[in-house]
Motif scaffolding. Structure first.
Motif, mmCIF file in Angstrom:
data_model
loop_
_atom_site.group_PDB
_atom_site.id
_atom_site.type_symbol
_atom_site.label_atom_id
_atom_site.label_comp_id
_atom_site.label_asym_id
_atom_site.label_seq_id
_atom_site.Cartn_x
_atom_site.Cartn_y
_atom_site.Cartn_z
ATOM 1 N N MET A 101 0.714 -1.355 -0.072
ATOM 2 C CA MET A 101 0.057 -0.112 -0.074
ATOM 3 C C MET A 101 0.878 1.402 -0.072
ATOM 4 O O MET A 101 0.344 2.266 -0.670
ATOM 5 N N GLU A 102 1.791 1.010 0.521
ATOM 6 C CA GLU A 102 2.878 2.416 0.977
ATOM 7 C C GLU A 102 3.608 2.642 -0.758
ATOM 8 O O GLU A 102 3.773 4.049 -1.049
ATOM 9 N N VAL A 103 3.830 1.405 -1.529
ATOM 10 C CA VAL A 103 4.333 1.864 -2.866
ATOM 11 C C VAL A 103 3.407 2.700 -3.702
ATOM 12 O O VAL A 103 3.524 3.697 -4.352
ATOM 13 N N ILE A 104 2.245 2.166 -3.683
ATOM 14 C CA ILE A 104 1.004 2.799 -4.544
ATOM 15 C C ILE A 104 0.768 4.328 -4.245
ATOM 16 O O ILE A 104 0.640 5.321 -4.993
ATOM 17 N N ARG A 105 1.017 4.698 -2.679
ATOM 18 C CA ARG A 105 0.745 5.845 -2.423
ATOM 19 C C ARG A 105 2.203 6.751 -2.744
ATOM 20 O O ARG A 105 1.642 7.992 -2.991
ATOM 21 N N LEU A 106 3.134 6.436 -2.797
ATOM 22 C CA LEU A 106 4.338 6.902 -3.018
ATOM 23 C C LEU A 106 4.182 7.274 -4.586
ATOM 24 O O LEU A 106 4.460 8.346 -5.004
ATOM 25 N N ILE A 107 3.830 6.369 -5.395
ATOM 26 C CA ILE A 107 3.655 6.543 -7.049
ATOM 27 C C ILE A 107 2.522 7.385 -7.256
ATOM 28 O O ILE A 107 2.830 8.381 -8.256
ATOM 29 N N GLU A 108 1.410 7.569 -6.621
ATOM 30 C CA GLU A 108 0.433 8.501 -6.622
ATOM 31 C C GLU A 108 0.929 9.937 -6.228
ATOM 32 O O GLU A 108 0.556 10.982 -6.844
ATOM 33 N N SER A 109 1.454 9.763 -5.220
ATOM 34 C CA SER A 109 2.133 11.220 -4.691
ATOM 35 C C SER A 109 3.207 11.834 -5.766
ATOM 36 O O SER A 109 3.060 13.078 -6.061
ATOM 37 N N PHE A 110 3.909 10.993 -6.393
ATOM 38 C CA PHE A 110 4.990 11.185 -7.343
ATOM 39 C C PHE A 110 4.359 11.955 -8.450
ATOM 40 O O PHE A 110 4.608 12.984 -9.105
ATOM 41 N N PHE A 111 3.216 11.292 -9.064
ATOM 42 C CA PHE A 111 2.400 11.474 -10.353
ATOM 43 C C PHE A 111 1.546 12.809 -9.986
ATOM 44 O O PHE A 111 1.546 13.579 -10.959
ATOM 45 N N HIS A 112 1.502 12.911 -8.796
ATOM 46 C CA HIS A 112 0.635 14.441 -8.372
ATOM 47 C C HIS A 112 1.554 15.349 -8.411
ATOM 48 O O HIS A 112 1.298 16.465 -8.816
ATOM 49 N N ILE A 113 2.783 15.261 -7.722
ATOM 50 C CA ILE A 113 3.600 16.445 -7.843
ATOM 51 C C ILE A 113 4.296 16.728 -9.290
ATOM 52 O O ILE A 113 4.233 17.667 -9.656
ATOM 53 N N VAL A 114 4.430 15.450 -10.098
ATOM 54 C CA VAL A 114 4.915 15.855 -11.681
ATOM 55 C C VAL A 114 3.556 16.410 -12.207
ATOM 56 O O VAL A 114 3.812 17.602 -13.068
ATOM 57 N N GLY A 115 2.200 16.111 -12.076
ATOM 58 C CA GLY A 115 1.161 16.831 -12.720
ATOM 59 C C GLY A 115 1.220 18.276 -12.377
ATOM 60 O O GLY A 115 0.924 19.086 -13.171
ATOM 61 N N GLN A 116 1.340 18.551 -11.003
ATOM 62 C CA GLN A 116 1.386 20.001 -10.533
ATOM 63 C C GLN A 116 2.492 20.830 -11.452
ATOM 64 O O GLN A 116 2.202 21.811 -11.720
ATOM 65 N N LEU A 117 3.630 20.176 -11.426
ATOM 66 C CA LEU A 117 4.626 20.859 -12.118
ATOM 67 C C LEU A 117 4.500 21.221 -13.515
ATOM 68 O O LEU A 117 4.716 22.224 -14.129
ATOM 69 N N ILE A 118 3.811 19.955 -14.158
ATOM 70 C CA ILE A 118 3.540 20.269 -15.597
ATOM 71 C C ILE A 118 2.630 21.404 -15.743
ATOM 72 O O ILE A 118 2.595 22.250 -16.562
ATOM 73 N N GLY A 119 1.621 21.341 -14.879
ATOM 74 C CA GLY A 119 0.442 22.255 -14.852
ATOM 75 C C GLY A 119 0.826 23.783 -14.515
ATOM 76 O O GLY A 119 0.740 24.681 -15.270
ATOM 77 N N GLN A 120 1.877 23.767 -13.707
ATOM 78 C CA GLN A 120 2.535 25.117 -13.424
ATOM 79 C C GLN A 120 3.381 25.813 -14.595
ATOM 80 O O GLN A 120 3.246 26.821 -15.110
ATOM 81 N N PHE A 121 4.036 24.609 -15.216
ATOM 82 C CA PHE A 121 4.674 25.125 -16.406
ATOM 83 C C PHE A 121 4.025 25.646 -17.691
ATOM 84 O O PHE A 121 4.470 26.544 -18.261
ATOM 85 N N VAL A 122 2.816 24.889 -17.899
ATOM 86 C CA VAL A 122 2.006 25.317 -18.973
ATOM 87 C C VAL A 122 1.258 26.567 -18.482
ATOM 88 O O VAL A 122 1.337 27.293 -19.508
ATOM 89 N N HIS A 123 0.943 26.756 -17.542
ATOM 90 C CA HIS A 123 0.375 28.032 -17.017
ATOM 91 C C HIS A 123 1.332 28.949 -17.430
ATOM 92 O O HIS A 123 0.940 29.969 -17.761
ATOM 93 N N LEU A 124 2.561 28.801 -16.916
ATOM 94 C CA LEU A 124 3.534 29.840 -17.195
ATOM 95 C C LEU A 124 3.736 30.314 -18.492
ATOM 96 O O LEU A 124 4.052 31.303 -18.767
ATOM 97 N N TRP A 125 3.860 29.038 -19.519
ATOM 98 C CA TRP A 125 4.122 29.235 -20.727
ATOM 99 C C TRP A 125 2.803 29.966 -21.528
ATOM 100 O O TRP A 125 3.086 30.918 -22.122
ATOM 101 N N PHE A 126 1.597 29.479 -21.151
ATOM 102 C CA PHE A 126 0.576 30.401 -21.751
ATOM 103 C C PHE A 126 0.384 31.896 -21.164
ATOM 104 O O PHE A 126 0.353 32.673 -21.980
ATOM 105 N N SER A 127 0.887 32.008 -20.028
ATOM 106 C CA SER A 127 0.941 33.286 -19.598
ATOM 107 C C SER A 127 1.862 34.337 -20.202
ATOM 108 O O SER A 127 1.638 35.421 -20.640
ATOM 109 N N ALA A 128 3.013 33.530 -20.647
ATOM 110 C CA ALA A 128 4.252 34.249 -21.627
ATOM 111 C C ALA A 128 3.968 34.579 -22.923
ATOM 112 O O ALA A 128 3.923 35.847 -23.403
#
Length: 76
Positions: free
Chosen positions: A1-28
């Protein structure tokens, strides 16, 4: 169960970073587009004013020359 939670949190962080980058890109991109439009409008307004001033000066000078030449013809 702990491994699944780590994978979920990793993809959550990666998704947030991609979202921030895309938002910054569209703003620019939006900032660049708005800046270009502002510069185009500025040059259109300034160019129109310069054209009107030059056109008015040319008409004024032509009218003055025409009046002087007609006065010389009347006096002669």
């Amino acid at each position: 169960m702990e491994v699944i939670r780590l994978i979920e949190s990793f993809f959550h962080i990666v998704g947030q970073l991609i979202g921030q980058f895309v938002h910054l890109w569209f703003s620019a991109i939006g900032l660049i587009v708005v800046s270009v439009l502002y510069i185009m409008i500025y040059f259109a307004v300034v160019g129109s004013l310069v054209f009107l001033v030059i056109y008015g000066l040319i008409r004024f000078i032509r009218k003055r020359k025409f009046k002087k030449s007609s006065n010389k013809e009347e006096g002669a």
